[in-house]
Design an enzyme around this catalytic site. Structure first.
Site, short mmCIF file in Angstrom:
data_model
loop_
_atom_site.label_atom_id
_atom_site.label_comp_id
_atom_site.label_asym_id
_atom_site.label_seq_id
_atom_site.Cartn_x
_atom_site.Cartn_y
_atom_site.Cartn_z
N SER A 103 70.53 54.94 73.89
CA SER A 103 69.51 54.67 72.87
C SER A 103 68.31 55.61 73.02
O SER A 103 67.88 55.92 74.13
CB SER A 103 69.02 53.22 73.01
OG SER A 103 67.89 52.99 72.19
N TYR A 125 66.74 57.61 66.75
CA TYR A 125 65.83 57.07 65.75
C TYR A 125 64.95 58.23 65.32
O TYR A 125 64.36 58.91 66.18
CB TYR A 125 64.96 55.95 66.33
CG TYR A 125 65.66 54.62 66.37
CD1 TYR A 125 66.28 54.13 65.24
CD2 TYR A 125 65.67 53.85 67.52
CE1 TYR A 125 66.92 52.89 65.26
CE2 TYR A 125 66.30 52.62 67.54
CZ TYR A 125 66.93 52.15 66.40
OH TYR A 125 67.56 50.93 66.42
N THR A 151 71.00 56.52 63.66
CA THR A 151 71.01 55.14 63.19
C THR A 151 70.30 55.07 61.86
O THR A 151 69.12 55.42 61.73
CB THR A 151 70.35 54.21 64.24
OG1 THR A 151 71.14 54.28 65.42
CG2 THR A 151 70.30 52.78 63.74
N LYS A 214 75.39 55.93 62.02
CA LYS A 214 75.65 54.54 62.40
C LYS A 214 74.88 53.60 61.47
O LYS A 214 73.69 53.80 61.22
CB LYS A 214 75.17 54.33 63.84
CG LYS A 214 75.19 52.88 64.33
CD LYS A 214 74.88 52.83 65.82
CE LYS A 214 74.89 51.42 66.38
NZ LYS A 214 73.65 50.69 66.16
N HIS A 238 74.25 46.61 62.81
CA HIS A 238 73.28 46.55 63.91
C HIS A 238 73.41 45.21 64.67
O HIS A 238 72.42 44.64 65.14
CB HIS A 238 71.86 46.72 63.35
CG HIS A 238 70.90 47.44 64.26
ND1 HIS A 238 70.46 48.71 64.01
CD2 HIS A 238 70.29 47.05 65.40
CE1 HIS A 238 69.60 49.07 64.97
NE2 HIS A 238 69.48 48.07 65.82
N ARG A 241 71.24 42.39 63.19
CA ARG A 241 69.80 42.42 63.53
C ARG A 241 68.95 43.09 62.47
O ARG A 241 67.74 43.16 62.59
CB ARG A 241 69.61 43.16 64.86
CG ARG A 241 70.22 42.41 66.03
CD ARG A 241 70.40 43.31 67.23
NE ARG A 241 69.19 43.63 67.95
CZ ARG A 241 68.63 42.85 68.87
NH1 ARG A 241 69.16 41.68 69.15
NH2 ARG A 241 67.54 43.22 69.52
N ASP A 269 81.33 48.57 64.99
CA ASP A 269 80.84 47.63 66.00
C ASP A 269 80.36 46.35 65.35
O ASP A 269 80.25 46.25 64.13
CB ASP A 269 79.76 48.26 66.91
CG ASP A 269 78.41 48.46 66.23
OD1 ASP A 269 78.14 47.85 65.18
OD2 ASP A 269 77.61 49.25 66.77
N GLY A 270 80.10 45.35 66.21
CA GLY A 270 79.61 44.06 65.74
C GLY A 270 80.60 42.95 66.00
O GLY A 270 81.63 42.85 65.32
N ARG A 293 76.22 43.61 73.00
CA ARG A 293 75.64 42.59 73.90
C ARG A 293 76.42 42.35 75.19
O ARG A 293 75.79 42.19 76.26
CB ARG A 293 75.42 41.29 73.13
CG ARG A 293 74.36 41.44 72.02
CD ARG A 293 74.24 40.18 71.21
NE ARG A 293 73.29 40.28 70.12
CZ ARG A 293 73.57 40.75 68.90
NH1 ARG A 293 74.78 41.20 68.62
NH2 ARG A 293 72.64 40.78 67.96
C1 FMN Z 1 69.26 44.12 72.31
C2 FMN Z 1 69.82 45.12 71.34
C3 FMN Z 1 69.19 46.35 71.21
C4 FMN Z 1 69.73 47.30 70.33
N1 FMN Z 1 69.14 48.53 70.29
C5 FMN Z 1 69.68 49.47 69.49
C6 FMN Z 1 69.15 50.78 69.50
O1 FMN Z 1 68.23 51.10 70.24
N2 FMN Z 1 69.72 51.69 68.65
C7 FMN Z 1 70.77 51.36 67.84
O2 FMN Z 1 71.25 52.21 67.08
N3 FMN Z 1 71.31 50.14 67.84
C8 FMN Z 1 70.80 49.19 68.65
N4 FMN Z 1 71.37 47.95 68.69
C9 FMN Z 1 72.61 47.68 67.90
C10 FMN Z 1 73.87 48.03 68.71
O3 FMN Z 1 74.03 49.42 68.85
C11 FMN Z 1 75.16 47.52 68.03
O4 FMN Z 1 75.19 47.95 66.69
C12 FMN Z 1 75.37 46.02 68.08
O5 FMN Z 1 74.76 45.43 69.20
C13 FMN Z 1 76.87 45.73 68.08
O6 FMN Z 1 77.11 44.40 68.00
P1 FMN Z 1 77.50 43.45 69.25
O7 FMN Z 1 76.26 43.28 70.06
O8 FMN Z 1 77.90 42.20 68.52
O9 FMN Z 1 78.65 44.05 70.02
C14 FMN Z 1 70.87 46.99 69.55
C15 FMN Z 1 71.49 45.74 69.70
C16 FMN Z 1 70.99 44.81 70.59
C17 FMN Z 1 71.71 43.50 70.75
C1 COI Z 2 63.28 48.88 69.50
C2 COI Z 2 64.33 48.46 68.51
C3 COI Z 2 64.22 49.27 67.25
C4 COI Z 2 65.69 48.56 69.13
C5 COI Z 2 66.77 47.99 68.27
O1 COI Z 2 67.44 48.68 67.58
C6 COI Z 2 67.04 46.56 68.28
O2 COI Z 2 66.37 45.82 69.02
O3 COI Z 2 67.94 46.14 67.53
#
Ligand code: FMN
Ligand code: COI
Length: 344
Positions: A103, A125, A151, A214, A238, A241, A269-270, A293
């Site tokens: 990341s 980012y 992303t 992504k 994401h 999220r 993913d997801g 996660r």
């Molecule tokens: C705590 C957390 C932080 C994340 N931070 C980023 C990030 O910095 N950049 C990004 O592209 N995606 C981020 N994501 C999304 C993940 O890359 C990914 O798309 C997602 O977690 C996949 O789903 P899963 O957790 O159900 O496997 C984040 C997800 C979580 C849970």
């Molecule tokens: C600092 C955030 C933008 C990181 C992220 O992608 C997330 O927490 O889902």
């Protein structure tokens, strides 16, 4: 699911605010819940009487050979999970023969993580300061990143019900701004809301690296990304999220695979939590999946060894699933492995 007990252990170990940041989704968390449910809706059609005494899960992706089609998704701020932070994640991922997508929001410097990593890509980012973004991707390229992952779904950070934003997290400025040299204030580190398709070729030119995008959930966007020079696509919401109510990735994947017709690898993913889910994703045409996660749960409970174990468990479960489905290698997986949807 493979990781329920591990998640429960991580929940006990982590401060509540950190667990909620990792586990949570945006809005009503409906997309978060649908991600796992959508994989489970896909029923499998196993083959029988095939020799599955040895099953090969290895794969090649944009020039990297991997032990299985499972990569580590980019997630922010690993120092919240473990004191060795991304250094441990990189080591565990390397030992498992997988690939780390690091990341932009890592809590350790790119160069330090790179020295612990096997093959890795850098997640971008785009920041409001494009000069900062350019410097970052050039550093990533110099440190050995093999690709960039732009992303695209985060012009603003989605609002989470469980958290009031990253200001409530126990993160020092040093960890928050690990990669953003020269920035003294967190507000300067905000993502740019004016990112467009034109940034794809710009990032590629600035870094000399292939760029995957992504966060794509529609065929028209996927085609536009390819038109602007993307070398791959990651179907993602994401992890539920960003836009709550967005469709599950298992439901978005088929139209994107069909529109892009093998012109570039499509990843997803997801909510991938088992070898069955990996098989379902491949049967829908994904080249690989990313795990979010569960890697954080492994990191929180066991550092590098915990990350390695999470990945090895999924590789082993993927091999076992392939065998039970009568498939001895990934190239044998096709759409015939899935049953037609049940009438509602
Ligand atoms: C705590 C957390 C932080 C994340 N931070 C980023 C990030 O910095 N950049 C990004 O592209 N995606 C981020 N994501 C999304 C993940 O890359 C990914 O798309 C997602 O977690 C996949 O789903 P899963 O957790 O159900 O496997 C984040 C997800 C979580 C849970
Ligand atoms: C600092 C955030 C933008 C990181 C992220 O992608 C997330 O927490 O889902």
């Amino acid at each position: 699911m493979l990781y329920e007990a591990l998640e429960a252990q991580a929940r006990e170990r982590l401060p509540q605010v950190v667990f909620d940041y990792f586990a949570g989704g945006s809005g009503e968390e409906s997309t978060l819940a649908d991600n796992t449910a959508a994989w489970a809706r896909l029923r499998l059609r196993p083959r029988v009487l095939r020799d599955v005494s040895s099953v090969d899960t290895t794969t090649e992706l944009l020039g990297s050979t991997l032990s299985s089609p499972v990569l580590v998704a980019p997630t922010a701020f690993h120092s919240l999970a473990h004191p060795d932070a991304e250094l441990a994640t990189a080591q565990g991922t390397r030992e498992a023969g997988s690939l780390l997508v690091l990341s932009s929001r890592s809590s350790r410097r790119i160069e330090d993580v790179a020295s612990h990593a096997g093959p890795w890509w850098f997640q971008v980012y785009v920041f409001r300061d494009r000069g900062l973004t350019r410097a970052l991707v050039q550093r990533a390229a110099a440190a050995g990143a093999r690709a960039l992952v732009l992303t695209a779904d985060t012009p603003y950070v989605g609002r989470k019900r469980r958290n009031r934003g990253d200001t409530s997290l126990p993160l020092s400025d040093e960890d928050f701004l690990a990669n953003l040299e020269g920035l003294t204030h967190r507000a300067l580190a905000e993502q740019a809301p004016d990112v467009t398709f034109a940034d794809i070729s710009r990032l590629s030119e600035d870094s000399g690296l292939p760029v995957l995008v992504k966060g794509v959930l529609r065929a028209d966007d996927a085609l536009e990304c390819l038109h602007h020079g993307a070398s791959g696509l990651i179907v993602s919401n994401h992890g539920g999220r960003q836009l709550d109510g967005a469709l599950a990735t298992a439901d978005a994947l088929p139209e994107i695979v069909s529109a892009t017709e093998d012109r570039a690898p499509v990843l997803v993913d997801g909510g991938v939590r088992s070898g069955r889910d990996v098989l379902r994703a491949l049967a829908l045409g994904a080249r690989a999946v990313l795990l979010g996660r569960p890697v954080l749960w492994g990191l929180a409970t066991g550092g590098a060894a915990g990350v390695r174990q999470v990945l090895e468990t999924l590789r082993e479960d993927t091999a076992h699933t392939l065998a039970l489905a009568g498939l001895s290698r990934l190239s044998a997986v096709g759409p015939d492995v899935l049953a037609p949807p049940r009438a509602p």
